[in-house]
Design a protein around this motif. Sequence first.
Motif, PDB file in Angstrom:
ATOM      1  N   LEU A  16       0.859  -1.183   0.000  1.00 11.22           N
ATOM      2  CA  LEU A  16       0.000   0.000   0.000  1.00 11.22           C
ATOM      3  C   LEU A  16       0.894   1.231   0.000  1.00 11.22           C
ATOM      4  CD1 LEU A  16      -1.969  -2.231   0.742  1.00 11.22           C
ATOM      5  CD2 LEU A  16      -2.996  -0.736   2.453  1.00 11.22           C
ATOM      6  N   VAL A  17       0.356   2.331  -0.468  1.00  8.84           N
ATOM      7  CA  VAL A  17       1.139   3.563  -0.619  1.00  8.84           C
ATOM      8  C   VAL A  17       1.782   3.984   0.704  1.00  8.84           C
ATOM      9  CG1 VAL A  17      -0.862   5.102  -0.277  1.00  8.84           C
ATOM     10  CG2 VAL A  17       1.096   5.886  -1.628  1.00  8.84           C
ATOM     11  N   LYS A  22      -2.700  -2.111   8.639  1.00  8.99           N
ATOM     12  CA  LYS A  22      -3.551  -2.670   9.694  1.00  8.99           C
ATOM     13  C   LYS A  22      -5.030  -2.497   9.380  1.00  8.99           C
ATOM     14  CE  LYS A  22      -1.586  -3.239  14.212  1.00  8.99           C
ATOM     15  NZ  LYS A  22      -0.809  -2.534  15.220  1.00  8.99           N
ATOM     16  N   THR A  23      -5.382  -1.277   8.933  1.00 11.68           N
ATOM     17  CA  THR A  23      -6.782  -1.001   8.596  1.00 11.68           C
ATOM     18  C   THR A  23      -7.218  -1.884   7.430  1.00 11.68           C
ATOM     19  OG1 THR A  23      -6.117   1.261   9.028  1.00 11.68           O
ATOM     20  CG2 THR A  23      -8.373   0.917   8.293  1.00 11.68           C
ATOM     21  N   PHE A  24      -6.329  -2.006   6.426  1.00 15.08           N
ATOM     22  CA  PHE A  24      -6.655  -2.838   5.263  1.00 15.08           C
ATOM     23  C   PHE A  24      -6.970  -4.264   5.714  1.00 15.08           C
ATOM     24  CE2 PHE A  24      -5.813  -5.633   1.686  1.00 15.08           C
ATOM     25  CZ  PHE A  24      -6.267  -4.931   0.573  1.00 15.08           C
ATOM     26  N   LEU A  25      -6.127  -4.782   6.607  1.00 14.47           N
ATOM     27  CA  LEU A  25      -6.304  -6.171   7.046  1.00 14.47           C
ATOM     28  C   LEU A  25      -7.563  -6.332   7.902  1.00 14.47           C
ATOM     29  CD1 LEU A  25      -2.583  -7.081   7.778  1.00 14.47           C
ATOM     30  CD2 LEU A  25      -4.074  -8.154   6.066  1.00 14.47           C
ATOM     31  N   SER A  26      -7.837  -5.376   8.762  1.00 18.79           N
ATOM     32  CA  SER A  26      -9.022  -5.552   9.619  1.00 18.79           C
ATOM     33  C   SER A  26     -10.301  -5.361   8.805  1.00 18.79           C
ATOM     34  CB  SER A  26      -8.967  -4.631  10.840  1.00 18.79           C
ATOM     35  OG  SER A  26      -9.009  -3.295  10.428  1.00 18.79           O
ATOM     36  N   GLU A  27     -10.273  -4.448   7.843  1.00 22.00           N
ATOM     37  CA  GLU A  27     -11.495  -4.245   7.037  1.00 22.00           C
ATOM     38  C   GLU A  27     -11.740  -5.406   6.073  1.00 22.00           C
ATOM     39  OE1 GLU A  27     -11.849  -0.419   5.163  1.00 22.00           O
ATOM     40  OE2 GLU A  27     -11.528   0.672   7.052  1.00 22.00           O
ATOM     41  N   LEU A  45      -4.529 -12.245   4.161  1.00 16.48           N
ATOM     42  CA  LEU A  45      -3.961 -11.363   3.133  1.00 16.48           C
ATOM     43  C   LEU A  45      -2.641 -10.719   3.549  1.00 16.48           C
ATOM     44  CD1 LEU A  45      -7.310  -9.846   1.883  1.00 16.48           C
ATOM     45  CD2 LEU A  45      -5.583 -10.875   0.384  1.00 16.48           C
ATOM     46  N   LYS A  46      -2.243 -10.935   4.779  1.00 19.35           N
ATOM     47  CA  LYS A  46      -0.987 -10.311   5.243  1.00 19.35           C
ATOM     48  C   LYS A  46       0.185 -10.893   4.454  1.00 19.35           C
ATOM     49  CE  LYS A  46       1.231  -9.378   9.771  1.00 19.35           C
ATOM     50  NZ  LYS A  46       2.185  -8.474   9.295  1.00 19.35           N
ATOM     51  N   GLY A  71       6.692  -7.841   3.157  1.00 17.21           N
ATOM     52  CA  GLY A  71       5.825  -6.813   3.728  1.00 17.21           C
ATOM     53  C   GLY A  71       4.539  -6.670   2.942  1.00 17.21           C
ATOM     54  N   GLY A  72       3.722  -5.703   3.323  1.00 20.07           N
ATOM     55  CA  GLY A  72       2.475  -5.445   2.609  1.00 20.07           C
ATOM     56  C   GLY A  72       1.543  -6.635   2.633  1.00 20.07           C
ATOM     57  N   MET A  73       0.922  -6.874   1.491  1.00 12.68           N
ATOM     58  CA  MET A  73      -0.106  -7.914   1.381  1.00 12.68           C
ATOM     59  C   MET A  73       0.340  -8.995   0.400  1.00 12.68           C
ATOM     60  SD  MET A  73      -2.285  -6.497   3.303  1.00 12.68           S
ATOM     61  CE  MET A  73      -1.887  -4.938   4.090  1.00 12.68           C
TER      62      MET A  73
END
Length: 361
Positions: free
Chosen positions: A303-304, A310-315, A324-325, A331-333
């Motif tokens: 992500l940029v 964290k927000t991406f993963l929880s949402e 998706l981690k 790193g990232g997804m």
Amino acid sequence: MSRVFNFSAGPAVLPEDVLDTARGEMLDWRGSGMSVMEMSHRGAEFMEIASQAEADLRELMNIPSNYKVLFLQGGATSQFAMVPLNLLRGKGGADYLNTGHWSKKAIAEAKRFCEVNVVASTEESKFTTLPSQDALQFDPKAAYVHYTPNETIAGVEFHWVPDTADVPLVADMSSTILSRPLDVSRYGVIYAGAQKNIGPAGVTVVIVREDLIGQAAESTPSMFNYQVHAEAGSMSNTPPTYAWYMAGLVFAKLKRDGGLAAMAATNQRKAGKLYDCIDNSGGFYKNPVDPHCRSWMNVPFTLVDDALDKTFLSETKAAGMVQLKGHRSVGGMRASIYNAMPEAGVDALIDFMNDFKNRNG
Ligand SMILES: *Cc1c(COP(=O)(O)O)cnc(C)c1O
């Protein structure tokens, strides 16, 4: 019951109808009055399950008759040792391509047994690219050439087969087997742990050309000797019966669904639209891999701003999309989109990613 879209790199998602069949047959396999788990591996029922699974795999992959198909234990990781033990045949060294995490593991293990000649390494690029055929200078005296057609962690994939002339080519296909048609006759050995694209963890499929069997080093433990397993039909000791059965259900399903050409078309479409989403995000998402060698199976992206991870993963989790981690080394997804990931899962991820970018970009 509610099932998530599971993007795990492995053990990974299995086809829902396969799980459903297994559930239906759990207590009583086709009138036998027992579960497959309770059967003697030498009984008529399991023999039928085992030979049907092999026949279906042979048909799916169009495996020539001069190849043995083995159903072993120990994972792909055991093959890192079994390959040199069985294939060195008195020769001093082997050629290896170093294209990522799993190549490195295979190389480290082979070094215990022989001289390893690293023909090409993409480590300097942080494993975001692959060499071209012109860059590969194979040693004609090498016992074999080993490579990893799909690197599960960095998400690079060979979309071509290296030409090694008369030297046997060995491939760790753990994360790409069955994703597309393949000319098996180009290979000396193909091996794959099951838990990405075949079935549950516990069984390892090894496809080996017959002339490479029977020349193992003297000190090879019998459980590490292809000849022992080939002569015993993979039943030299108790095989992983339930995992073998589940693999057979997956093979039968792939046949019903049109075989590997149909899988390839779907896989290419699934991966293509996910990479498009990343590339068209105006830099909000990034995949670091050279476009010519992007994996159809494992799609890492960042992500940029990693503060958003964290927000991406929880949402995504709240929306029913899990695992998706990214791997800690990248790193990232990472979205692993093996055969059994429904196209609807990829579509749901893309919809979410576009929405997330609009809200956070
Ligand atoms: C997962 C994986 C392995 C390790 O497999 P095990 O069955 O855990 O030994 C090896 N190679 C590749 C390419 C993989 O994806």
